[in-house]
Design a protein around this motif. Structure first.
Motif, PDB file in Angstrom:
ATOM      1  N   ALA A 411     156.736  66.756   4.253  1.00 11.42           N
ATOM      2  CA  ALA A 411     155.151  66.897   4.114  1.00 11.42           C
ATOM      3  C   ALA A 411     154.477  65.286   3.953  1.00 11.42           C
ATOM      4  CB  ALA A 411     154.781  67.872   2.866  1.00 11.42           C
ATOM      5  N   ARG A 412     153.389  65.373   4.430  1.00  5.09           N
ATOM      6  CA  ARG A 412     152.652  64.178   4.402  1.00  5.09           C
ATOM      7  C   ARG A 412     151.006  64.552   3.889  1.00  5.09           C
ATOM      8  NH1 ARG A 412     156.831  62.876   4.098  1.00  5.09           N
ATOM      9  NH2 ARG A 412     158.054  61.416   5.390  1.00  5.09           N
ATOM     10  N   PRO A 413     150.399  63.620   3.227  1.00  8.74           N
ATOM     11  CA  PRO A 413     149.192  63.695   2.640  1.00  8.74           C
ATOM     12  C   PRO A 413     148.219  63.791   3.987  1.00  8.74           C
ATOM     13  CG  PRO A 413     150.132  61.821   1.590  1.00  8.74           C
ATOM     14  CD  PRO A 413     150.948  62.174   2.891  1.00  8.74           C
ATOM     15  N   VAL A 414     147.239  64.768   3.643  1.00  4.26           N
ATOM     16  CA  VAL A 414     146.167  64.733   4.876  1.00  4.26           C
ATOM     17  C   VAL A 414     144.714  64.453   4.410  1.00  4.26           C
ATOM     18  CG1 VAL A 414     147.309  66.661   6.114  1.00  4.26           C
ATOM     19  CG2 VAL A 414     145.465  67.310   4.018  1.00  4.26           C
ATOM     20  N   SER A 620     136.339  62.616   4.192  1.00  9.17           N
ATOM     21  CA  SER A 620     136.591  63.646   5.455  1.00  9.17           C
ATOM     22  C   SER A 620     138.226  63.973   5.643  1.00  9.17           C
ATOM     23  CB  SER A 620     136.004  62.859   6.610  1.00  9.17           C
ATOM     24  OG  SER A 620     136.763  61.550   6.708  1.00  9.17           O
ATOM     25  N   VAL A 621     138.438  64.835   6.436  1.00  5.72           N
ATOM     26  CA  VAL A 621     139.800  65.137   6.404  1.00  5.72           C
ATOM     27  C   VAL A 621     140.325  65.162   8.087  1.00  5.72           C
ATOM     28  CG1 VAL A 621     141.474  66.892   6.072  1.00  5.72           C
ATOM     29  CG2 VAL A 621     139.575  66.788   4.438  1.00  5.72           C
ATOM     30  N   LYS A 622     140.495  64.350   8.759  1.00  4.25           N
ATOM     31  CA  LYS A 622     140.652  64.017  10.137  1.00  4.25           C
ATOM     32  C   LYS A 622     141.696  64.757  10.465  1.00  4.25           C
ATOM     33  CE  LYS A 622     140.768  60.298  13.589  1.00  4.25           C
ATOM     34  NZ  LYS A 622     140.781  58.890  13.832  1.00  4.25           N
ATOM     35  N   GLY A 666     151.527  71.898   7.766  1.00  2.39           N
ATOM     36  CA  GLY A 666     150.836  70.584   8.119  1.00  2.39           C
ATOM     37  C   GLY A 666     149.385  70.754   8.376  1.00  2.39           C
ATOM     38  N   ALA A 667     148.724  70.331   9.384  1.00  2.88           N
ATOM     39  CA  ALA A 667     147.489  70.365   9.754  1.00  2.88           C
ATOM     40  C   ALA A 667     146.633  71.659   9.491  1.00  2.88           C
ATOM     41  CB  ALA A 667     147.040  69.685  11.053  1.00  2.88           C
ATOM     42  N   GLU A 668     147.384  72.689   9.450  1.00  4.40           N
ATOM     43  CA  GLU A 668     146.865  74.054   9.576  1.00  4.40           C
ATOM     44  C   GLU A 668     146.970  74.804   8.053  1.00  4.40           C
ATOM     45  OE1 GLU A 668     148.696  76.463  12.700  1.00  4.40           O
ATOM     46  OE2 GLU A 668     147.166  75.207  14.173  1.00  4.40           O
TER      47      GLU A 668
END
Length: 732
Positions: A411-414, A620-622, A666-668
């Motif tokens: 996992a990586r920070p978003v 913002s959360v690009k 992830g991004a979802e």
């Protein structure tokens, strides 16, 4: 014409105030800059008369700058002129800085002479084998000559305490002082430190090392001279004597410990509760608190001022959660404002508020007042995931060697401050095929008052998966592991949400599945470790009862099958899921229902990002396509009378430490923003006060024990240590 009129009005106002137009313009320029710190300036000039205290900018322009006084903590007129020789004795150095110097990034402060961080690094610290005292006192010594005053204060403390002394490294002088400290207090730990981060970094270093974990409360002191203040010595003695009074200390400290709302204890007058004290620290305080997913409102500020206080264990755990170290603190330039240390000081009030607590002053502590007795859960369960070992299915679906740990670790920070990946501490990356691990988990669970693990049982018309941990447990009767089963009767899907995506393993309901399921589970129910919370019936839970083809008939046949197998009556429960299935179930079909946050507790109005309101966060959360909702709102929803009224009467109250499935999606991902042990403490306190009494058999359910890829875990983590367990233990 208009411009002339403005100047004319300014000249007339200057005459009215009996100051020159140039002085008036300079005062106006200072106020427009937002760099002049009124409270800082009043603090270093306590003898100003009432007029100048009301208009400190005027005092600075007329007298302060010429005397070399600082207008804020980050600017010294003398240092500015000394380091910028091209200014050649300019009369108004602060004005030059406002107009030109700040854009030219000119030096504004001195590096202290003779003190350097070079040549010494913060030492690695480990707890020793000594039995800790109930309390600890931590002292940081920058001004070595003040040790004798501190030592005299400590000798008068009529409490059992362990002493930790950190000292700014000054070569042989420090070595000599360490010997003096050990002579006066033989059991003290004297720890030389670099001149870095003032008194804050040495304290954080102790927190991060785990040395302060065992104590009921910790007192933080330091040699505060405050040379920029005319009353520095008086202020220091007030700060110290307020929290270490020579009379009544034990009673005051006990009152502090007994007060469930108290997070910090400070001297009278040291709970600052005005936005005037922000200085230039808003942005840095917000950035620091983002590490714990705590949002700030810059229109509010309260904190324990002076950096001397008693502090409780929960606050220490949150400080450790910042995960800040030496590299996060700025080089030392005698800054009086604007550093990480100043942000840290202001962040303390937000930590207390996030936990539903506050700062108490000495006069607010009332010895002898009976401590409120919280309602505790009568029985506590936690969902348990047996995914932490290799299986042929996972190798085929996700890649060779896959376990839950692989998902968690990648996992990586978003977003800024997003605490990912979340990684284990005490138990490490365990393999549940080693049954001893389950015994270690039991010991941790018992320390937090957890009575049983509700273990997910993956059964697909006779096909089992993730069965190895429990099956091996059956062969190890000597290992303690209180458990019961939850049939996870939903299809396995590639996107992990159980609702959509490619089906990897279908959950069908072939004719006669009830008998087969009863036969498969009966052997576990006969194990002495299988739980019977009501004292007689083994307990069993169905995760998605609405997915069964005919829930009422299926449940009846399942109960009959257990009876025929000699198991007897079973206490049967179901999860209160957030999406209604194809076959609705009557509330009275089950003995109990389990509330499973976040299911049913998140409304569209609770989203901070991705909902109807768009983005309510201050960043913002690009590239993020998921949903971020407010953990604090989830707590409020859980305690809402309207929400509770809609639950079946036989519902077990539920809680979750956190929720964030970034590791899986992830991004979802869906993320509960603001989940930390302090907020968890507030939630449990609310359940204790408002909901446990009406919970089924006064029970509590936690989602979950070890869902690492969903950040729903009570097990010790690298960020918070055992904080989740310690918080839960207060209410179970």
């Amino acid at each position: 014409m208009a411009k002339t009129s403005v100047f004319s009005r300014a000249r007339n106002l200057a005459r009215f105030l009996s100051i020159s137009p140039v002085t008036f313009w300079y005062v106006w320029k200072i106020k427009r800059s937002d760099l002049f710190d009124r409270n800082f300036y009043r603090g270093i000039n306590p003898q100003m008369n009432a007029l100048y205290r009301a208009f400190p900018e005027r005092h600075y322009v007329l007298f302060g700058e010429a005397a070399g006084l600082q207008p804020c903590g980050s600017f010294s007129p003398k240092a500015y002129l000394r380091h910028n020789t091209d200014l050649n004795g300019l009369r108004r150095p602060f004005l030059h800085y406002l107009r030109y110097g700040r854009n030219e990034l000119r030096i504004t402060l001195d590096l202290p002479e003779g003190i350097s961080s070079r040549g010494i690094s913060p030492p690695a610290l480990r707890p020793d084998d000594r039995t800790p005292a109930p309390y600890a006192i931590v002292v940081h010594i920058y001004y070595h000559e003040m040790w004798s005053e501190i030592a005299e204060t400590l000798r008068a403390v009529a409490l059992p305490f362990d002493l930790f002394v950190t000292l700014t490294w000054k070569g042989d002088e420090t070595t000599t002082l360490v010997e003096e400290i050990k002579t006066a207090f033989p059991d003290a730990r004297a720890i030389p430190m670099p001149n870095h981060g003032r008194d804050v970094f040495p304290f954080v270093h102790l927190v991060n090392s785990g040395l302060l974990t065992p104590y009921r409360a910790v007192c933080k002191l330091h040699t505060k001279k405050s040379p920029h203040r005319q009353d520095g010595d008086i202020w220091r003695r007030h700060l110290i004597d307020g929290i270490l009074p020579r009379e009544g200390l034990a009673e005051k400290l006990q009152a502090f410990i007994d007060d469930p709302k108290a997070a910090f204890w400070v001297a009278d007058g040291q709970h600052y509760d005005s936005t005037e004290w922000w200085g230039i620290n808003k942005a840095s305080t917000a950035a620091l608190l983002h590490r714990l997913e705590i949002r700030i409102d810059t229109d509010q500020l309260d904190f324990p001022a002076g950096s001397m206080y008693w502090i409780k264990p929960l606050m220490l755990r949150l400080i450790g959660g910042f995960q800040i170290g030496e590299a996060d603190f700025e080089p030392e330039f005698t800054q009086l404002d604007g550093t990480l240390g100043h942000a840290y000081e202001r962040a303390m009030g937000y930590l207390a508020k996030a936990a539903g607590q506050c700062v108490r002053e000495t006069g607010e502590l009332t010895p002898g007042r009976p401590a409120p007795r919280p309602r505790r859960a009568g029985y506590t369960s936690a969902f348990y995931l047996p995914q932490f070992h290799r299986t042929p299915e996972n190798d085929a679906w996700w890649g060779q060697g896959y376990t839950e740990w692989m998902a968690a670790a990648r996992a990586r920070p978003v977003f800024p401050g997003h605490a990912q990946p979340v990684l284990p501490a005490d138990l490490g990356f365990y393999d549940l095929r080693l049954t001893e691990v389950m015994g270690e988990q039991t010991e941790l669970a018992k320390s937090a008052g957890i009575d049983a693990f509700c273990v997910y049982h993956y059964w697909f018309d006779g096909r089992r998966i993730l069965e190895a941990p429990l099956d091996r447990l059956m062969d190890r009767p000597e290992i303690e592991f209180p458990f019961y089963l939850c049939w996870a009767n939903e299809s396995w899907r590639r996107n992990w949400d159980g609702l959509s995506g490619e089906i990897l393993l279908n959950q069908s309901y072939a004719e006669g599945f009830e008998q087969a399921l009863a036969e498969d589970t009966a052997r576990y129910m006969r194990d002495p470790r299988y739980q019977r919370p009501d004292g007689s019936r083994p307990r069993f839970v169905i995760y998605r009862p609405e997915d069964m083809p005919a829930p009422a008939e299926n449940v009846a046949r399942l109960r009959d099958a257990w009876r025929a197998l000699g198991v007897g009556e079973v206490e049967l429960g179901a999860v209160r899921f957030h999406v209604e299935g194809e076959h609705p179930v009557e509330d009275d079909l089950f003995d109990f229902w389990i509330e499973m946050p976040p299911h049913g507790l998140v409304g569209m109005e609770d989203y901070l990002y991705g909902g109807r309101e768009g983005n309510l966060l201050d960043f913002s959360v690009k590239g993020f396509r998921g949903l971020i909702y407010d953990y604090e709102k989830v707590i409020d929803n859980s305690l809402s009378p309207d929400y509770v009224a809609g639950l079946p009467a036989n519902t077990i109250a539920g809680v979750m430490p956190s929720w964030d499935n970034t590791a899986r999606r992830g991004a979802e991902a869906h993320i509960a923003y603001g989940a930390h042990p302090g907020a968890f403490h507030r939630w449990l306190g609310g359940l204790s006060e408002y909901r446990l009494e009406g919970s089924y058999r006064n029970e509590l359910f936690v989602n979950a024990w070890n869902e690492w890829a969903e950040k729903a875990t009570l097990e010790p983590s690298r960020q918070y240590g055992r904080a989740w367990l310690e918080v839960l233990g207060e209410w179970t």
